[in-house]
Design an enzyme around this catalytic site. Structure first.
Site, PDB file in Angstrom:
ATOM      1  N   ASP A   9       0.990 -81.530   0.197  1.00 30.94           N
ATOM      2  CA  ASP A   9       0.634 -81.564  -1.219  1.00 30.94           C
ATOM      3  C   ASP A   9       1.877 -82.012  -1.982  1.00 30.94           C
ATOM      4  OD1 ASP A   9      -0.821 -81.130  -3.638  1.00 30.94           O
ATOM      5  OD2 ASP A   9       0.287 -79.267  -3.915  1.00 30.94           O
ATOM      6  N   SER A  10       1.688 -82.360  -3.242  1.00 26.50           N
ATOM      7  CA  SER A  10       2.833 -82.715  -4.068  1.00 26.50           C
ATOM      8  C   SER A  10       3.724 -81.499  -4.325  1.00 26.50           C
ATOM      9  CB  SER A  10       2.348 -83.293  -5.394  1.00 26.50           C
ATOM     10  OG  SER A  10       1.486 -82.369  -6.025  1.00 26.50           O
ATOM     11  N   CYS A  72      -3.498 -82.740  -1.641  1.00 23.35           N
ATOM     12  CA  CYS A  72      -3.283 -83.205  -3.013  1.00 23.35           C
ATOM     13  C   CYS A  72      -4.411 -84.154  -3.431  1.00 23.35           C
ATOM     14  CB  CYS A  72      -1.939 -83.927  -3.074  1.00 23.35           C
ATOM     15  SG  CYS A  72      -1.566 -84.600  -4.690  1.00 23.35           S
ATOM     16  N   GLU A 151       1.599 -73.447 -12.770  1.00 21.90           N
ATOM     17  CA  GLU A 151       2.935 -73.253 -12.172  1.00 21.90           C
ATOM     18  C   GLU A 151       3.731 -72.190 -12.924  1.00 21.90           C
ATOM     19  OE1 GLU A 151       5.108 -76.424 -10.671  1.00 21.90           O
ATOM     20  OE2 GLU A 151       3.386 -76.859  -9.376  1.00 21.90           O
ATOM     21  N   CYS A 183      -8.316 -80.677  -8.449  1.00 19.96           N
ATOM     22  CA  CYS A 183      -6.845 -80.594  -8.430  1.00 19.96           C
ATOM     23  C   CYS A 183      -6.471 -79.298  -7.729  1.00 19.96           C
ATOM     24  CB  CYS A 183      -6.308 -80.603  -9.864  1.00 19.96           C
ATOM     25  SG  CYS A 183      -4.533 -80.308  -9.964  1.00 19.96           S
ATOM     26  N   HIS A 185      -4.272 -77.176  -8.239  1.00 23.94           N
ATOM     27  CA  HIS A 185      -3.878 -76.036  -9.070  1.00 23.94           C
ATOM     28  C   HIS A 185      -5.060 -75.358  -9.768  1.00 23.94           C
ATOM     29  CE1 HIS A 185      -0.032 -77.900  -8.451  1.00 23.94           C
ATOM     30  NE2 HIS A 185       0.602 -76.985  -9.161  1.00 23.94           N
TER      31      HIS A 185
HETATM   32  N1  DGL Z   1      -1.426 -81.673  -6.266  1.00 24.44           N
HETATM   33  C1  DGL Z   1      -1.854 -82.402  -7.431  1.00 24.44           C
HETATM   34  C2  DGL Z   1      -3.347 -82.688  -7.315  1.00 24.44           C
HETATM   35  O1  DGL Z   1      -4.080 -82.003  -6.642  1.00 24.44           O
HETATM   36  C3  DGL Z   1      -1.572 -81.643  -8.713  1.00 24.44           C
HETATM   37  C4  DGL Z   1      -0.093 -81.549  -9.064  1.00 24.44           C
HETATM   38  C5  DGL Z   1       0.537 -82.898  -9.311  1.00 24.44           C
HETATM   39  O2  DGL Z   1       0.270 -83.531 -10.354  1.00 24.44           O
HETATM   40  O3  DGL Z   1       1.283 -83.320  -8.450  1.00 24.44           O
HETATM   41  O4  DGL Z   1      -3.814 -83.631  -7.899  1.00 24.44           O
END
Ligand code: DGL
Length: 269
Positions: A9-10, A72, A151, A183, A185
């Site tokens: 993931d990011s 992600c 976050e 997403c 989050h």
């Molecule tokens: N992990 C990203 C997503 O699911 C969210 C956080 C980011 O913008 O990197 O799109």
């Protein structure tokens, strides 16, 4: 072929996907990589998202994984064709499982998608849903403030609720009966999103959807191991550990940092 499953993931948000996978597949060995040095991906250009995603995937491929999970949504929406070019192992993204669940759940054929700017701009969910059923109407909305709120640990308060109400207003006016949390989050804000959307709207959580999808694939590649976890990040271990504790309900874990150089390696400290 006894190999781990790799998840990237990011940053921290993909732990919502990790958690679901761990819950459904206690025997599997999992390696998680969060690119905490370069998060967020959502507002970045497609070329940058592709470049970062390829590096993340290469790091996991070096760990000899059997399946790559792109937790992600932004990477899934933008980088998938390029990821397939660098490996022949199965890749599971979050867009396809989430879209399938949305198609299964909608009764009135009106589906809402919320995600980062990158995910919404790509139209990946709309394309996937309409490929499955062209009669479904898809309404999308980028919700960029949700990631920093999640976050910050602001998961359930009046400010988050007001922001959610503002973001969701136009989708709810379209009479959607299903809303994809597109997403990593957003599952953390599920309570608030549920309050704003109301009980009539089905919330599709991509973290849950991916576990169902992985189950189908593992019955073909099954070779359960010992249930070992390895977590890697590219920066900010302390912040990751703090949020991870909340997301993973105080599960203990060890964390290693990898440096973002041309060839990846694990730091000694
Ligand atoms: N992990 C990203 C997503 O699911 C969210 C956080 C980011 O913008 O990197 O799109």
């Amino acid at each position: 072929m006894k190999k781990p499953i790799g998840i990237f993931d990011s940053g921290i948000g993909g732990l919502t996907v990790y958690k679901e996978i761990r819950r459904h597949f206690p025997e599997e060995d999992l390696i998680y990589f969060g690119d905490t040095a370069r998060v967020p991906y959502g507002p970045k250009s497609p070329n940058t998202i592709i470049a970062y995603s390829m590096q993340n995937a290469r790091f996991l491929l070096q760990q000899r994984i059997k399946i790559l999970i792109v937790a992600c949504n932004t990477s899934s929406a933008v980088a998938l064709p390029d990821l397939h070019k660098i490996t022949h192992i199965p890749i599971i993204d979050v867009i396809q499982p989430g879209s399938e669940q949305a198609v299964l759940h909608t009764r009135n054929g009106k589906v809402g998608i919320i995600g980062t700017e990158g995910t919404i701009r790509s139209n990946a969910y709309s394309k996937a849903i309409q490929y499955l059923n062209k009669d479904i109407q898809v309404f999308s909305k980028a919700c960029p403030l949700f990631v920093p709120l999640a976050e910050e640990g602001w998961h359930d308060n009046e400010i988050v609720k007001a922001i959610a109400a503002s973001y969701l207003e136009e989708l709810l006016q379209k009479d959607i009966d299903t809303l994809v949390l597109g997403c990593t989050h957003y599952p953390l804000l599920k309570n608030v999103i549920r309050q704003v959307a109301g009980d009539q709207v089905v919330l599709v959580d991509s973290a849950e959807a991916i576990a169902v999808y992985l189950g189908r694939m593992l019955s073909e590649v099954d070779d359960g191991l010992s249930g070992k976890d390895e977590f890697f990040v590219s920066d900010n271990e302390t912040k990751f550990a703090r949020l991870a504790e909340v997301i993973l309900d105080n599960q203990t874990f060890s964390l290693q940092r990898v440096r973002l150089y041309e060839s990846w390696f694990v730091e000694d400290n």
